[in-house]
Every structure is written in structure tokens, then in C-alpha cells.
Design a protein around this motif. Structure first.
Motif, PDB file in Angstrom:
ATOM      1  N   LEU A 393       0.253  -1.122   0.145  1.00  0.00           N
ATOM      2  CA  LEU A 393       0.176  -0.356  -0.061  1.00  0.00           C
ATOM      3  C   LEU A 393       1.165   0.916   0.203  1.00  0.00           C
ATOM      4  O   LEU A 393       0.694   2.385  -0.173  1.00  0.00           O
ATOM      5  CB  LEU A 393      -0.314   0.084   1.409  1.00  0.00           C
ATOM      6  CG  LEU A 393      -2.045  -0.986   1.118  1.00  0.00           C
ATOM      7  CD1 LEU A 393      -2.719  -1.056   2.266  1.00  0.00           C
ATOM      8  CD2 LEU A 393      -2.901  -0.681   0.514  1.00  0.00           C
ATOM      9  N   ASN A 394       1.995   1.258   0.894  1.00  0.00           N
ATOM     10  CA  ASN A 394       3.019   2.338   0.145  1.00  0.00           C
ATOM     11  C   ASN A 394       3.280   2.759  -1.283  1.00  0.00           C
ATOM     12  O   ASN A 394       3.706   4.222  -0.993  1.00  0.00           O
ATOM     13  CB  ASN A 394       4.241   2.338   0.867  1.00  0.00           C
ATOM     14  CG  ASN A 394       4.256   1.743   2.785  1.00  0.00           C
ATOM     15  OD1 ASN A 394       3.133   2.680   3.295  1.00  0.00           O
ATOM     16  ND2 ASN A 394       5.134   1.066   3.290  1.00  0.00           N
ATOM     17  N   VAL A 395       3.169   2.226  -2.204  1.00  0.00           N
ATOM     18  CA  VAL A 395       3.278   2.187  -3.113  1.00  0.00           C
ATOM     19  C   VAL A 395       1.970   2.439  -4.082  1.00  0.00           C
ATOM     20  O   VAL A 395       2.143   1.457  -5.481  1.00  0.00           O
ATOM     21  CB  VAL A 395       4.729   1.378  -3.891  1.00  0.00           C
ATOM     22  CG1 VAL A 395       6.094   1.845  -3.004  1.00  0.00           C
ATOM     23  CG2 VAL A 395       3.911  -0.222  -3.638  1.00  0.00           C
ATOM     24  N   ASN A 396       1.028   1.801  -3.647  1.00  0.00           N
ATOM     25  CA  ASN A 396      -0.249   2.191  -3.888  1.00  0.00           C
ATOM     26  C   ASN A 396      -0.321   1.230  -5.007  1.00  0.00           C
ATOM     27  O   ASN A 396      -1.346   0.662  -5.673  1.00  0.00           O
ATOM     28  CB  ASN A 396      -0.781   3.256  -4.777  1.00  0.00           C
ATOM     29  CG  ASN A 396      -0.314   4.095  -4.571  1.00  0.00           C
ATOM     30  OD1 ASN A 396      -0.937   4.971  -3.416  1.00  0.00           O
ATOM     31  ND2 ASN A 396       0.399   5.456  -4.640  1.00  0.00           N
ATOM     32  N   LYS A 397      -0.255  -0.363  -3.930  1.00  0.00           N
ATOM     33  CA  LYS A 397      -0.045  -2.025  -5.116  1.00  0.00           C
ATOM     34  C   LYS A 397      -1.131  -2.868  -3.469  1.00  0.00           C
ATOM     35  O   LYS A 397      -1.087  -2.114  -2.392  1.00  0.00           O
ATOM     36  CB  LYS A 397       1.006  -2.598  -4.985  1.00  0.00           C
ATOM     37  CG  LYS A 397       1.875  -1.796  -6.120  1.00  0.00           C
ATOM     38  CD  LYS A 397       1.500  -1.400  -6.944  1.00  0.00           C
ATOM     39  CE  LYS A 397       2.485  -0.753  -8.615  1.00  0.00           C
ATOM     40  NZ  LYS A 397       2.691  -1.640  -9.695  1.00  0.00           N
ATOM     41  N   ILE A 398      -1.238  -3.348  -4.190  1.00  0.00           N
ATOM     42  CA  ILE A 398      -2.568  -4.484  -3.262  1.00  0.00           C
ATOM     43  C   ILE A 398      -2.285  -5.696  -4.084  1.00  0.00           C
ATOM     44  O   ILE A 398      -2.179  -6.105  -5.409  1.00  0.00           O
ATOM     45  CB  ILE A 398      -4.028  -3.744  -3.916  1.00  0.00           C
ATOM     46  CG1 ILE A 398      -5.039  -5.027  -2.548  1.00  0.00           C
ATOM     47  CG2 ILE A 398      -4.757  -4.521  -4.959  1.00  0.00           C
ATOM     48  CD1 ILE A 398      -6.322  -4.319  -2.148  1.00  0.00           C
ATOM     49  N   LEU A 399      -2.664  -6.849  -3.393  1.00  0.00           N
ATOM     50  CA  LEU A 399      -2.293  -7.670  -3.550  1.00  0.00           C
ATOM     51  C   LEU A 399      -3.536  -8.739  -3.882  1.00  0.00           C
ATOM     52  O   LEU A 399      -4.582  -9.016  -2.919  1.00  0.00           O
ATOM     53  CB  LEU A 399      -1.411  -9.188  -2.589  1.00  0.00           C
ATOM     54  CG  LEU A 399      -0.968 -10.437  -3.179  1.00  0.00           C
ATOM     55  CD1 LEU A 399      -0.464 -11.148  -3.953  1.00  0.00           C
ATOM     56  CD2 LEU A 399      -0.282 -10.990  -1.829  1.00  0.00           C
ATOM     57  N   VAL A 400      -3.324  -9.443  -5.346  1.00  0.00           N
ATOM     58  CA  VAL A 400      -5.246 -10.522  -5.464  1.00  0.00           C
ATOM     59  C   VAL A 400      -4.831 -11.886  -5.881  1.00  0.00           C
ATOM     60  O   VAL A 400      -3.763 -12.000  -6.473  1.00  0.00           O
ATOM     61  CB  VAL A 400      -5.349  -9.813  -7.031  1.00  0.00           C
ATOM     62  CG1 VAL A 400      -6.286 -10.378  -6.821  1.00  0.00           C
ATOM     63  CG2 VAL A 400      -6.011  -8.823  -6.986  1.00  0.00           C
ATOM     64  N   LYS A 401      -4.971 -12.725  -4.912  1.00  0.00           N
ATOM     65  CA  LYS A 401      -5.265 -13.982  -4.761  1.00  0.00           C
ATOM     66  C   LYS A 401      -6.380 -14.638  -6.165  1.00  0.00           C
ATOM     67  O   LYS A 401      -7.389 -14.589  -5.204  1.00  0.00           O
ATOM     68  CB  LYS A 401      -4.730 -14.386  -3.482  1.00  0.00           C
ATOM     69  CG  LYS A 401      -3.304 -14.607  -3.044  1.00  0.00           C
ATOM     70  CD  LYS A 401      -3.073 -15.401  -1.341  1.00  0.00           C
ATOM     71  CE  LYS A 401      -1.498 -14.911  -1.234  1.00  0.00           C
ATOM     72  NZ  LYS A 401      -0.953 -15.936  -2.543  1.00  0.00           N
ATOM     73  N   ASN A 402      -5.764 -15.294  -6.573  1.00  0.00           N
ATOM     74  CA  ASN A 402      -6.757 -16.368  -7.841  1.00  0.00           C
ATOM     75  C   ASN A 402      -6.999 -17.979  -6.371  1.00  0.00           C
ATOM     76  O   ASN A 402      -6.569 -18.948  -7.290  1.00  0.00           O
ATOM     77  CB  ASN A 402      -6.488 -16.109  -8.912  1.00  0.00           C
ATOM     78  CG  ASN A 402      -8.092 -16.814 -10.094  1.00  0.00           C
ATOM     79  OD1 ASN A 402      -8.950 -17.953  -9.219  1.00  0.00           O
ATOM     80  ND2 ASN A 402      -7.837 -16.088 -10.818  1.00  0.00           N
ATOM     81  N   ILE A 403      -8.041 -17.817  -6.021  1.00  0.00           N
ATOM     82  CA  ILE A 403      -7.839 -19.240  -4.972  1.00  0.00           C
ATOM     83  C   ILE A 403      -8.223 -20.012  -5.848  1.00  0.00           C
ATOM     84  O   ILE A 403      -7.791 -20.966  -5.477  1.00  0.00           O
ATOM     85  CB  ILE A 403      -9.255 -18.877  -3.939  1.00  0.00           C
ATOM     86  CG1 ILE A 403      -8.880 -17.570  -3.125  1.00  0.00           C
ATOM     87  CG2 ILE A 403      -9.089 -19.551  -3.042  1.00  0.00           C
ATOM     88  CD1 ILE A 403      -8.065 -17.502  -2.675  1.00  0.00           C
ATOM     89  N   CYS A 404      -9.173 -20.044  -6.533  1.00  0.00           N
ATOM     90  CA  CYS A 404      -9.267 -21.187  -7.893  1.00  0.00           C
ATOM     91  C   CYS A 404      -8.282 -21.606  -8.356  1.00  0.00           C
ATOM     92  O   CYS A 404      -8.120 -22.864  -8.992  1.00  0.00           O
ATOM     93  CB  CYS A 404     -10.743 -21.174  -8.299  1.00  0.00           C
ATOM     94  SG  CYS A 404     -12.392 -20.381  -8.268  1.00  0.00           S
TER      95      CYS A 404
END
Length: 425
Positions: A393-404
Motif C-alpha cells: 500500500l505504501n507504493v499504491n499496490k494491492i495483492l490479489v489472490k485467485n483462490i480457484c
């Protein structure tokens, strides 16, 4: 140890996973009804007892054994509704609906109550969806109402599991002659009848046709048959209905023992049954009741209708495809690894709700640890995880996990508001 409270016998809980799939089925059925110009009517679950006694029939099992009857504070007899047709008609008469037009296409949905022995597919509180067509008594309406059920089964992918059984009851006068001869026949075999069946013989002999007693089933092969008593008009009418169903390639069985449990039916009666459900096999049942509106104090108005048991529908779905009820997912689950991001997670969720209202989005408002958030989040079945953590978040990013697909992707936080992460590969 404190006592654990249980639900009243026969009154079952409908849990979230099941509720979700019930809503899915309801939505499909209601969409069909709406497209066919049927309109919803809602009536109270409590009516005066005399309404059901007058319409359903004093000699039926429903009145004698299955009604939930009470007295209110003014000592008036009231009952939880055991079925929906009578309440629907009472509402139409009371509110002068038939004066605007005798032709009315209505549907209703909700809980009904019968004091029966609980077993699979039979509850004391059960969900029922009913459809009523008032104002026309020609055979094409009978055909149309049955074809409506055919459309519903196709939409729910149940057609190959259901069997249509149909019969004609003729009119009330036809049944009087039949009942007299049926009584005479069974009086010769009283020793083979149970106490209950002997009582039926004196109060409502036609109900013996529904008996599961093997002795009765054997005797019925030699007993008078109702279809030999129906008048020529009813006979021709029924033959025409059979021809219409045959022409439409609808498979059906003519069941001369099908009489239905209510006294108000005439001519066409039908049931959809599913062998997979065992003894409680009826999913949907209905028929014509041309005299009931007038009998309850309204203007003469013919009608036909049906009701389907949603509980049995769900039971059948579970038997056919049990894993269907396990695939209950949240589309997006938003979690954070530091409690300072709790407000941000709510903001993101609200933004996504407004942009994609059809997505199921959950905000887990408790802090997760980095080494165990996957394990905990699996308890809430999610297709995607959005993970808020400081280093990204400090670099305006976010982690997305595709569970399937078991894939991870780090993206710009602004991107999730441009495209829902459910579409991210």
C-alpha cells in the motif's frame, strides 16, 4: 450444563447455504411467472378456521388431523393456513378483485402448516409456491397451466427426473354415484380394512383410492373405477387434454387413482412426482376447481391452479447433484494484515458494492496474520482475496489472490475500481 433448546418438531431451520440456493430457484421460477403475466398476491398465514372447513371439506385428513387450530383472545377459532388456494380466493373476494375482471393470473409464496408425521420431504412448516388462473374453464387453460410447469422443470434442469400423472374427476354429481358404489363394494371386505379406512368409508370413501395398504391396492383392481362414472363432457374434455399433451411431446401417465386430498376439485387433476424422493414423491400438484369461488361467497368464476413444494424441490436437487450445494462462494473477500487498514477495507468494499452490486463482497474486519490468513480465509469460501498490507500500500499496490486458480497478482490499487478483480487472470 445448561439445556440446549431445539426447534419444534417438524419446524426445520433453513441454513445460509440452502437459503442461497432456494433464492436461486425462486428467482428462476418468478422470472417465468412474470414473463407469463402472473402477478403476486400475499395473504396472511392465519385465517378463520371456518374458511378452511367450508372449502377444503370436513371429511378430509387436513381438517380432521393436520390443521393447527387456536382460539384468539376473543375465543374465535383461527388456523395456520394448510394451503394457499383458499386464502387467495378469500383475498380476491374480500378486495373485489374479480369485479374488475374475472380473469386473474396470480401466484403466491410462503410457509404453510400441517400437523403430519415429519419425515424426509415432509415438514410441519413447509414452503409452497402456488399459481392460480381464474376466469376461463376451457381445456386450453388446463393445457396452458400444465405447460407452465413443464417450462419451470426445463429451466431448473429437472425434466428427466419428474413424471406427470393426470386424471379427470368429472363433476360432483359424477362422484356421488361413484362413492355409493365404492361403499357397497368395500362393505363386502370390511375385515380387510384398518380402523382408519373403515372411518374413511363412512366419511370420505374416495380417499381410499390413495391407500398404501397392500390389501386395499389388491382390492382396487376389482373395485368400481371413477373414470367409468364421469359424464361425457368431462370424458371428451380429458381426452382432448391428453391429445394436446401428446402433440406437445409431454410424457404423462393417466392415473385413475389420482384424486387429490381436497374436496373442491373437479375435472382435471395432476401431479408431478419424482421416484428419487421415495414415498413422499409429489413435487407439484394441482387441478381445476370451478365451483369454489362461488361456494366461498364470490361470483361464479371457474379456476385452475397448482402448488409446488419448495422443500421437496431442494431435497430432489440435493439427491441429483449434492456438490451443487457445496459451491457456495463469496466473490471477493477483503482482508488486512494491519488493523490501521480496517477503515480502508470498508471504503474499498463500499466502492466495489456500488460499482458491481451483483458481486458478493465480504470485509473481514479482524486483523489476519501473514502466515495463517489463507487457512482462516478458506472458512469463508472466496473466489478472490484482496490483501491490504503496508509494504504494498505504501507504493499504491494491492495483492490479489485467485483462490480457484491458485494464482497471485500484485496490481495498482486504482485498477480494482476500473475492472472488478473477479475478471483478473
Amino acid at each position: 450444563m445448561s439445556k440446549k433448546y431445539q426447534s419444534v418438531r417438524g419446524m426445520h431451520d433453513i441454513l445460509p447455504v440452502e437459503t442461497y440456493f432456494i433464492q436461486t430457484i425462486e428467482k428462476k421460477i418468478k422470472k417465468i411467472l412474470n414473463s407469463c403475466s402472473y402477478f403476486e398476491i400475499r395473504s396472511p398465514i392465519i385465517e378463520y378456521t371456518k374458511l378452511f372447513k367450508k372449502s377444503i371439506g370436513n371429511n378430509t385428513d387436513i381438517i380432521h388431523k393436520e390443521m393447527y387450530n387456536f382460539r384468539d383472545k376473543k375465543k374465535k377459532k383461527i388456523s395456520l393456513r394448510p394451503e394457499g388456494t383458499v386464502s387467495c380466493i378469500r383475498a380476491c373476494i374480500q378486495n373485489n378483485i374479480f369485479y374488475n375482471s374475472k380473469i386473474q393470473k396470480l401466484w403466491y409464496y410462503g410457509p404453510m402448516f400441517r400437523y403430519e408425521r415429519p419425515q424426509r420431504g415432509r415438514f410441519r412448516q413447509f414452503q409452497q409456491l402456488g399459481v392460480e388462473y381464474f376466469g376461463i374453464n376451457n381445456i386450453f387453460i388446463d393445457y396452458d397451466i400444465i405447460m407452465l410447469t413443464v417450462t419451470i422443470w426445463k429451466k431448473l434442469n429437472l425434466s428427466k427426473y419428474l413424471i406427470l400423472e393426470i386424471n379427470s374427476l368429472g363433476n360432483i354429481e359424477d362422484r356421488k354415484d361413484f362413492v355409493l358404489d365404492l361403499k357397497k363394494f368395500f362393505q363386502k371386505y370390511m375385515s380387510k380394512l384398518t380402523t382408519y379406512e373403515k372411518k374413511l368409508l363412512s366419511t370420505n370413501p374416495i380417499r381410499i383410492l390413495d391407500s398404501k395398504n397392500t390389501n386395499i391396492i389388491k382390492l382396487l383392481r376389482f373395485a368400481p373405477m371413477l373414470h367409468h362414472y364421469i359424464n361425457s363432457h368431462s370424458y371428451k374434455r380429458f381426452k382432448k387434454l391428453c391429445n394436446l399433451l401428446t402433440q406437445s411431446k409431454v410424457n404423462y401417465i393417466v392415473n385413475h387413482r389420482l384424486v387429490r386430498g381436497l374436496d373442491y376439485y373437479n375435472d382435471t387433476v395432476f401431479e408431478w412426482t419424482a421416484k428419487k424422493l421415495g414415498s413422499q414423491s409429489a413435487i407439484c400438484a394441482g387441478g381445476r376447481y370451478d365451483n369454489l369461488v362461488e361456494y366461498l361467497g364470490g361470483m361464479k368464476n371457474p379456476a385452475i391452479g397448482f402448488a409446488m413444494g419448495i422443500d421437496r424441490l431442494i431435497t430432489l436437487k440435493k439427491l441429483i447433484n449434492p456438490e451443487y450445494f457445496e459451491n457456495f462462494f463469496i466473490d471477493i473477500n477483503i482482508i488486512f494484515l494491519e488493523s490501521m487498514y480496517s477503515v480502508l477495507s470498508i471504503y474499498i468494499a463500499n466502492q466495489l458494492h456500488s460499482m458491481w452490486p451483483k458481486l458478493k463482497i465480504n470485509t473481514s474486519l479482524n486483523k489476519f496474520r501473514k502466515n495463517n490468513y489463507l487457512k482462516k480465509s478458506k472458512k469463508i469460501k472466496s473466489k478472490f482475496l484482496l490483501i491490504l498490507q503496508s509494504n504494498l500500500l505504501n507504493v499504491n499496490k494491492i495483492l490479489v489472490k485467485n483462490i480457484c486458480k491458485k494464482k497471485n497478482k500484485i496490481i495498482s490499487i486504482n485498477r480494482i475500481f476500473q475492472n472488478p478483480c473477479i475478471f483478473i487472470n
